[in-house]
Write a protein that holds these residues in place. Structure first.
Motif, short mmCIF file in Angstrom:
data_model
loop_
_atom_site.label_atom_id
_atom_site.label_comp_id
_atom_site.label_asym_id
_atom_site.label_seq_id
_atom_site.Cartn_x
_atom_site.Cartn_y
_atom_site.Cartn_z
N ARG A 150 0.85 -1.18 0.00
CA ARG A 150 0.00 0.00 0.00
C ARG A 150 0.90 1.24 0.00
O ARG A 150 1.89 1.28 0.74
N VAL A 151 0.54 2.21 -0.82
CA VAL A 151 1.25 3.47 -0.87
C VAL A 151 0.29 4.57 -0.41
O VAL A 151 -0.81 4.72 -0.97
N PHE A 152 0.68 5.30 0.63
CA PHE A 152 -0.10 6.39 1.18
C PHE A 152 0.53 7.71 0.72
O PHE A 152 1.71 7.97 0.99
N TRP A 153 -0.26 8.53 0.03
CA TRP A 153 0.27 9.73 -0.62
C TRP A 153 -0.24 10.98 0.10
O TRP A 153 -1.44 11.16 0.28
N ASN A 154 0.69 11.85 0.51
CA ASN A 154 0.34 13.08 1.23
C ASN A 154 1.01 14.28 0.58
O ASN A 154 1.44 15.21 1.26
N ASP A 155 1.05 14.27 -0.74
CA ASP A 155 1.77 15.32 -1.45
C ASP A 155 0.98 15.72 -2.69
O ASP A 155 -0.13 15.25 -2.93
N ASP A 156 1.59 16.59 -3.48
CA ASP A 156 0.94 17.05 -4.70
C ASP A 156 0.71 15.89 -5.66
O ASP A 156 1.41 14.86 -5.60
N PRO A 157 -0.23 16.03 -6.58
CA PRO A 157 -0.46 14.97 -7.57
C PRO A 157 0.82 14.64 -8.32
O PRO A 157 1.62 15.52 -8.65
N HIS A 158 0.98 13.35 -8.59
CA HIS A 158 2.23 12.88 -9.20
C HIS A 158 1.94 11.63 -10.01
O HIS A 158 1.10 10.80 -9.64
N SER A 159 2.63 11.49 -11.11
CA SER A 159 2.48 10.31 -11.96
C SER A 159 3.38 9.18 -11.45
O SER A 159 4.60 9.38 -11.31
N ILE A 160 2.80 8.05 -11.15
CA ILE A 160 3.60 6.91 -10.69
C ILE A 160 3.02 5.61 -11.24
O ILE A 160 1.87 5.55 -11.69
N GLU A 161 3.81 4.57 -11.18
CA GLU A 161 3.35 3.20 -11.34
C GLU A 161 4.00 2.38 -10.24
O GLU A 161 5.16 2.62 -9.88
N LEU A 162 3.26 1.45 -9.67
CA LEU A 162 3.77 0.63 -8.59
C LEU A 162 4.41 -0.63 -9.17
O LEU A 162 3.98 -1.15 -10.20
N ALA A 163 5.43 -1.11 -8.46
CA ALA A 163 6.15 -2.27 -8.99
C ALA A 163 6.72 -3.10 -7.85
O ALA A 163 7.11 -2.59 -6.80
N ASN A 164 6.74 -4.39 -8.09
CA ASN A 164 7.40 -5.37 -7.24
C ASN A 164 8.59 -5.89 -8.04
O ASN A 164 8.40 -6.55 -9.06
N VAL A 165 9.79 -5.54 -7.64
CA VAL A 165 10.98 -5.78 -8.46
C VAL A 165 11.92 -6.75 -7.76
O VAL A 165 12.30 -6.55 -6.60
N MET A 166 12.31 -7.78 -8.49
CA MET A 166 13.22 -8.78 -7.95
C MET A 166 14.33 -9.04 -8.95
O MET A 166 14.06 -9.28 -10.14
N LEU A 167 15.57 -8.97 -8.51
CA LEU A 167 16.71 -9.34 -9.34
C LEU A 167 17.13 -10.74 -8.96
O LEU A 167 17.24 -11.07 -7.77
N ILE A 168 17.37 -11.56 -9.97
CA ILE A 168 17.65 -12.98 -9.75
C ILE A 168 19.01 -13.36 -10.32
O ILE A 168 19.57 -12.65 -11.15
N ALA A 169 19.53 -14.47 -9.86
CA ALA A 169 20.81 -14.99 -10.34
C ALA A 169 20.54 -15.83 -11.59
O ALA A 169 20.32 -17.04 -11.51
N LYS A 170 20.54 -15.17 -12.74
CA LYS A 170 20.17 -15.87 -13.97
C LYS A 170 21.19 -16.92 -14.38
O LYS A 170 20.92 -17.72 -15.28
N GLU A 171 22.36 -16.92 -13.73
CA GLU A 171 23.36 -17.93 -14.08
C GLU A 171 22.95 -19.34 -13.67
O GLU A 171 23.50 -20.32 -14.19
#
Length: 844
Positions: free
Chosen positions: A179-200
């Protein structure tokens, strides 16, 4: 240095609500789940990216286990806690852990990531669900800011994160709600769940396209290259959306990520994103759980896979297909059986395969994946497994790709390599008539070969698909090579009995590869043990650890694998600011008490290149090697500084500094763009040592053939460092040049008066050399047909420098790519004995 990343951001104090002690070492039964703070190392587990430590949070059940990073700084690049640090299935006692999560964070807008301020164990699992809540604020991803040298890219906003992790009994899915709680001026965003993996160690797998990524994938799967573990990132309801940022992450980094639709968030808004992080024994086990969790009505598909002799095939991958596209992937059990749930009414078929990575290493079955950042106990257990092995999961290799709907796979044959001297080597098989399979349902072949095997003691056997092959066995530039055509039939063992003859070089000449990568580098495509076996197998004397912004000591692993008699290692790092060039620094000492074991933190503030080099020298010392890597590339010093070769001018002086004492003249077989700059630097009086490197990010790509020969009193770090500082080097793509004046080693030295230079070439029969070229002050002075031994008269009109190059036009394939080539470092002639004077003025 441990607190560098915190210093410039002034984080809010972290509050951890007290939790009672709970046993996190016990294996759990059905309907059990637990969450607590790790107090014993026995609660942790291993893997190629394992970083869990005492004080982190462990949440687990009878199916899966996860470590959530606490309020400490981790290694790699994301310093903040609150993300999934390690993930694995629940394993049997004695089975090695298989974590491959490098980094994990939540993001609200480009590069605004979670920095936790409090952790709360809402429920420890005793009430039937384990629930950890992380509260945090938005913080800039400092490494990205530093890489772009733009410390205003992330606007400071009044906002906060709430992350809720929940794990239910008997489920492999970690429910993660942001959950993202916003208390500021309007802003353009997109939410993301980012994971870096050991592709080797894993293959990415996408519904609809298999191993080939296509843009419209609703979720993302991953599978260990030998079926060791499966993982997936799922949305709760709506599929992941396409995103330019997501595409960039997945194209340029080892990231898997889920993005929500972008929009404008306003003051008082609360945005939510709900995902599942799944860990299981197969991708189908995870889709089964995901369908159940999201209320999808399913029906069971089952089958049994056998070989052409009627024997069960364990560890085969079975793609469940709908209208020609895969929707999930199962793995067969010990009896060859497979199963998968599919949505009710789905018309499916299947395709089975036993074609996995094609890379075989001479390690015992069940050997672990080594991580330098794991706890001491986990590292010790992993190193022990390098000789003792451990429990394994089945995997099928050599069975090829079956026909659609067929439950039968072709029985593989076996190739056994036996080398007379019992030393490390590399065996490769190439399809004689081309690869018979081209499909996104199987992983690609390694480096164009059907399969590659690395032996540590001259013996290795491995399964192969029946067929005709060109078989080769090699051990680098100083050995003969073996080649023969073989036919492998079903169930047959073909033995390759090989003798590799060594060509002895003159005394005190050693080969070093001062630039290569493995698992600790985000762009590495080989494990640390794979890097050890590849360098030993390709006959390199000294490996230098040059992971991106990580100081790593390979010696414990070299000792555990058992190749310390063949391979030495120096500790180093690659300092990697893309706007200023990349630089290898060695030798170093790894310090486990500081971030990334002591690698210079270049991204915490703006520095010009002089200041960057000063920071590096604080770690390296004045006598260490500071090597400018691929200097004419987009991430090289010469391009960053706009080095004007024609006019001897640096057009971007803020990006230039002269406190480097080595330059990569040869990188992954390429030298022509750098050679004029090397000659120019020497001509202007700069003492720079030319180096040849593989810059390999995999087990191949120039390893064993692109190297530097160093003339040194011994292989010890002090002697080798001194020899390299003095430019006692020959840069080689195959052959070795021994250049002497009056029987003394000549490259890198200064001689008085007219001299006779003796040039002796050492090469293998599989190298065809055509010419020998003598350069005076970087200009071709003499070119003659190749002979093993020649004499050149060095008689300049004024002080001058000379280099000798040998060159061939014929590729060294199939043993190594490219054509043979080598060049000596500069030999200085002080004509009058009054001190050598450069022929050109210093750079402007």
């Amino acid at each position: 240095m441990f607190y560098y990343l915190w210093a410039c951001t002034d984080p809010a104090p972290i509050v951890e609500k007290e939790a009672p002690s709970i046993n996190l070492t016990a294996a759990l039964e059905e309907d059990q789940v637990r969450l607590g703070i790790v107090e014993e190392e026995e609660a942790l587990f291993g893997g190629i990216s394992a970083e869990g430590q005492i004080g982190d949070y462990k949440i687990y059940n009878n199916r899966a286990r996860f470590i959530i990073q606490s309020n400490r700084i981790s290694s790699y690049y994301v310093p903040y806690g609150g993300g999934v640090l390690d993930a694995d299935i629940a394993r049997r006692e004695g089975e090695q852990g298989r974590d491959f999560v490098d980094e994990h964070t939540f993001m609200a807008g480009l590069a605004r990531i979670l920095r936790p301020t409090s952790f709360e164990i809402v429920s420890d699992g005793s009430d039937g669900v384990a629930h950890l809540r992380v509260i945090g604020e938005g913080a800039p991803f400092e490494m990205l800011e530093g890489a772009l040298e733009n410390f205003d890219i992330v606007q400071e906003m009044d906002m906060s994160f709430q992350i809720d992790y929940r794990l239910h009994p008997n489920s492999p899915l970690l429910d993660s709600k942001m959950r993202v709680f916003w208390n500021d001026d309007p802003h353009s965003i997109e939410l993301a769940n980012v994971m870096l993996i050991a592709k080797e160690v894993v293959d990415r797998w996408y519904p609809g396209s298999g191993y080939n990524r296509e843009p419209a994938n609703e979720w993302i799967g991953m599978i260990g290259k030998k079926n060791e573990v499966a993982m997936a990132l799922f949305p709760s309801q709506e599929p992941f959306v396409n995103s330019l940022v997501r595409d960039l992450l997945e194209d340029e980094t080892p990231a898997v990520s889920g993005f929500s639709a972008p929009g404008i968030i306003s003051e008082g808004d609360v945005w939510e994103m709900h995902h599942y992080i799944g860990v299981g024994s197969s991708i189908s086990a995870l889709t089964d759980a995901w369908y159940a969790e999201t209320g999808v009505e399913t029906e069971l598909e089952t089958g049994t896979i056998t070989d052409s002799q009627g024997q069960a095939v364990a560890g085969a991958r079975v793609q469940i297909m709908q209208e020609g596209s895969p929707i999930t992937m199962a793995i067969t059990d010990e009896q060859g059986g497979w199963s998968a749930q599919v949505p009710v009414g789905t018309e499916t078929t299947f395709v089975a395969s036993g074609r996995l990575s094609g890379i075989h290493t001479d390690l015992p079955a069940g050997a672990g994946w080594y991580s330098p950042y794991a706890s001491q106990l986990v590292r010790t257990q992993t190193l022990q497994s390098m000789s003792q092995g451990g429990l394994t999961l089945p995997f099928a290799e050599g069975y090829g790709l079956g026909s659609e709907g067929s439950s039968t796979l072709q029985t593989p044959g076996t190739v056994s390599v036996e080398i007379a001297d019992g030393l490390p080597a590399v065996g490769k098989l190439y399809f004689l008539n081309g690869d018979p399979v081209s499909s996104p349902l199987v992983v690609g072949r390694p480096h164009g070969a059907a399969c590659i095997a690395y032996t540590k003691d001259g013996e290795i056997s491995f399964p192969v698909e029946p067929g005709e092959y060109n078989a080769i066995v090699i051990r680098g530039s100083n050995y003969s090579a073996h080649q023969e055509q073989i036919r492998v039939s079903e169930g047959e063992t073909v033995v390759l009995s090989v003798e590799l003859e060594k060509q002895d070089l003159p005394p005190n000449v050693y080969s070093i590869d001062s630039h290569s990568h493995s698992a600790p580098s985000g762009d590495g495509r080989v494990s640390m043990s794979g890097r050890v076996l590849s360098h030993a197998g390709h006959g390199v004397d000294i490996h230098v650890s040059t992971e991106h912004d990580h100081v790593i000591d390979f010696q414990p692993l070299i000792d555990a694998i058992g190749v310390s008699d063949q391979l030495d290692t120096f500790v180093g790092a690659e300092v990697s600011p893309p706007m200023r060039g990349h630089f290898n620094i060695f030798p170093l000492e790894a310090d486990p008490e500081v971030f990334n074991f002591g690698a210079p933190i270049w991204w915490d503030q703006h520095r010009d290149t002089d200041e960057l080099f000063a920071l590096i020298r604080e770690v390296l010392g004045e006598d260490g090697m500071l090597q400018s890597n691929h200097p004419t590339s987009s991430s090289g010093l010469f391009r960053a500084a706009s080095y004007d070769l024609a006019n001897g001018k640096i057009n971007s002086p803020e990006h230039w500094a002269t406190d480097f004492n080595a330059v990569e003249l040869l990188n992954d077989g390429h030298y022509s763009s750098v050679l004029p700059y090397y000659f120019d630097l020497i001509s202007r009086g700069y003492s720079v040592t030319p180096m040849g490197v593989s810059d390999s990010h995999s087990s191949e790509n120039g390893v064993g053939v692109n190297r530097t020969y160093v003339y040194s009193e011994s292989k010890s770090k002090p002697d080798m460092s001194l020899a390299m500082q003095r430019s006692h080097t020959v840069v080689s793509r195959g052959p070795y040049i021994h250049a002497t004046i009056e029987e003394e080693w000549a490259p890198g030295r200064t001689f008085s008066g007219v001299q006779s230079l003796k040039v002796t070439t050492y090469k293998q029969d599989w190298m065809q050399i055509d010419e020998i070229i003598l350069y005076e002050n970087g200009v071709e002075k003499e070119r003659i047909p190749y002979e093993d031994e020649v004499l050149f008269n060095l008689a300049p009109l004024d002080d001058a420098h000379y280099s000798v190059e040998i060159d061939g036009a014929t590729s060294m394939r199939p043993f190594y790519g490219e054509a043979p080539w080598a060049i000596t470092s500069a030999i200085l002639i002080d004509l009058d004995g009054d001190g050598w004077s450069p022929p050109l003025p210093p750079l402007d």
